[in-house]
Design an enzyme around this catalytic site. Structure first.
Site, PDB file in Angstrom:
ATOM      1  N   GLY A  33     -43.734 -13.918 -28.188  1.00  0.00           N
ATOM      2  CA  GLY A  33     -43.035 -15.149 -28.550  1.00  0.00           C
ATOM      3  C   GLY A  33     -42.276 -15.012 -29.851  1.00  0.00           C
ATOM      4  O   GLY A  33     -42.300 -13.966 -30.510  1.00  0.00           O
ATOM      5  N   SER A  34     -41.616 -16.080 -30.247  1.00  0.00           N
ATOM      6  CA  SER A  34     -40.731 -16.027 -31.412  1.00  0.00           C
ATOM      7  C   SER A  34     -41.488 -15.759 -32.707  1.00  0.00           C
ATOM      8  O   SER A  34     -41.026 -14.987 -33.557  1.00  0.00           O
ATOM      9  CB  SER A  34     -39.945 -17.340 -31.528  1.00  0.00           C
ATOM     10  OG  SER A  34     -40.826 -18.453 -31.636  1.00  0.00           O
ATOM     11  N   ASP A  85     -51.091 -13.530 -32.873  1.00  0.00           N
ATOM     12  CA  ASP A  85     -50.233 -14.158 -31.874  1.00  0.00           C
ATOM     13  C   ASP A  85     -49.951 -15.596 -32.285  1.00  0.00           C
ATOM     14  O   ASP A  85     -50.649 -16.170 -33.129  1.00  0.00           O
ATOM     15  CB  ASP A  85     -50.922 -14.122 -30.502  1.00  0.00           C
ATOM     16  CG  ASP A  85     -49.956 -14.332 -29.346  1.00  0.00           C
ATOM     17  OD1 ASP A  85     -48.745 -14.494 -29.586  1.00  0.00           O
ATOM     18  OD2 ASP A  85     -50.416 -14.335 -28.187  1.00  0.00           O
ATOM     19  N   GLY A  86     -48.939 -16.182 -31.679  1.00  0.00           N
ATOM     20  CA  GLY A  86     -48.595 -17.571 -31.925  1.00  0.00           C
ATOM     21  C   GLY A  86     -49.311 -18.489 -30.957  1.00  0.00           C
ATOM     22  O   GLY A  86     -50.210 -18.082 -30.220  1.00  0.00           O
ATOM     23  N   GLY A  99     -48.806 -19.716 -23.555  1.00  0.00           N
ATOM     24  CA  GLY A  99     -48.195 -19.380 -22.277  1.00  0.00           C
ATOM     25  C   GLY A  99     -46.764 -19.820 -22.121  1.00  0.00           C
ATOM     26  O   GLY A  99     -46.170 -19.643 -21.050  1.00  0.00           O
ATOM     27  N   GLY A 100     -46.188 -20.385 -23.190  1.00  0.00           N
ATOM     28  CA  GLY A 100     -44.785 -20.767 -23.120  1.00  0.00           C
ATOM     29  C   GLY A 100     -43.870 -19.595 -22.820  1.00  0.00           C
ATOM     30  O   GLY A 100     -42.805 -19.752 -22.230  1.00  0.00           O
ATOM     31  N   GLY A 101     -44.314 -18.400 -23.206  1.00  0.00           N
ATOM     32  CA  GLY A 101     -43.541 -17.191 -22.937  1.00  0.00           C
ATOM     33  C   GLY A 101     -43.984 -16.460 -21.690  1.00  0.00           C
ATOM     34  O   GLY A 101     -43.537 -15.335 -21.440  1.00  0.00           O
ATOM     35  N   GLU A 107     -52.211 -12.038 -22.945  1.00  0.00           N
ATOM     36  CA  GLU A 107     -52.615 -12.552 -24.258  1.00  0.00           C
ATOM     37  C   GLU A 107     -54.109 -12.863 -24.278  1.00  0.00           C
ATOM     38  O   GLU A 107     -54.810 -12.551 -25.245  1.00  0.00           O
ATOM     39  CB  GLU A 107     -51.803 -13.802 -24.587  1.00  0.00           C
ATOM     40  CG  GLU A 107     -50.337 -13.516 -24.880  1.00  0.00           C
ATOM     41  CD  GLU A 107     -49.483 -14.758 -24.988  1.00  0.00           C
ATOM     42  OE1 GLU A 107     -48.351 -14.646 -25.497  1.00  0.00           O
ATOM     43  OE2 GLU A 107     -49.927 -15.840 -24.565  1.00  0.00           O
TER      44      GLU A 107
END
Length: 234
Positions: A33-34, A85-86, A99-101, A107
């Protein structure tokens, strides 16, 4: 500070979990993710202090390689000292929605293996109750519609994330309007639906530490001080 600046601040703050007393043979777990991307960029500045990394997605693996950081398969390593992680949401117990990505399964696997799970996020991800962000669920393609019908009976509104195929070759349902009163119970209940690979609730394995980017600086929260007013600032 902008949201980007908050993410950058927590990514750089997470380096403190890499430098101190780390052995040269250590393996780091990397999320997706970002915000995780910003951590990978920061990690490149200390890449000589550890052996390499296990990535939770192909995208993160490629970004690590671009920085010259060796990438290992999880089956090749004995342990992961820290996983960074984010998150899409984090509550007071440091339980998360991720899980947005679309990398939630990998993960969750890497987080489970890691000795310490450090979550990095900006303050907009801090919530009293999980569930405003739709819950991602990775599903076996043939079971998608059957699983969706079950989720409707549970009070959710599942939406197929069209055009998205996970690194495992599966599909994603994003579930809106779930009433997540007990995150651990909900995580177990959804995972027990036939055809579900896993869901984006990280409740049974929450973060150990949350670095939260705020307008006042990076706030460090852990399972012992939670997300009330007693977190310390970095």
């Amino acid at each position: 500070m902008t949201q980007y600046e908050l993410k950058q601040a927590v990514a750089e703050a997470a380096l403190k979990f890499i430098k101190p007393d780390l052995k040269p043979e250590a393996i780091i777990g990397i999320g997706t993710g970002s915000t995780a991307n910003l951590f990978i960029d920061a990690l490149a500045t200390v890449k000589d202090s550890f052996r390499g990394a296990v990535a939770s997605s192909e995208a993160s693996a490629e970004r690590l390689k671009d920085h010259g950081i060796p990438v290992f398969e999880l089956n090749e390593v004995d342990s992961i000292v820290v996983y960074v992680d984010g998150a899409d949401e984090a509550n007071r117990k440091l339980q998360l929605i991720k899980g947005g990505g679309a990398a939630l399964t990998q993960e969750k696997i890497v987080a489970q293996v890691a000795k310490t799970f450090v979550c990095i996020a900006d303050e907009s991800k801090s919530v009293e109750k999980l569930g405003a962000f739709p819950l991602p669920i990775e599903v076996i393609p043939m079971a998608r519609s059957a699983i969706a019908r079950t989720l409707v009976k549970m009070g959710g509104r599942p939406v197929y994330r069209e055009g998205v195929v996970t690194d495992n070759g599966n599909q994603i349902l994003d579930v809106f309007e779930l009433d997540i009163k007990d995150a651990e119970a909900m995580e177990t209940k959804i995972n027990n639906i036939p055809g579900v690979v896993t869901n984006g609730l990280f409740a049974h394995r929450p973060a150990d530490v949350l670095l939260l980017g705020t307008k006042d600086g990076v706030k460090k929260l852990s399972v012992i001080n939670t997300m009330a007013e007693d977190g310390e600032f970095y």
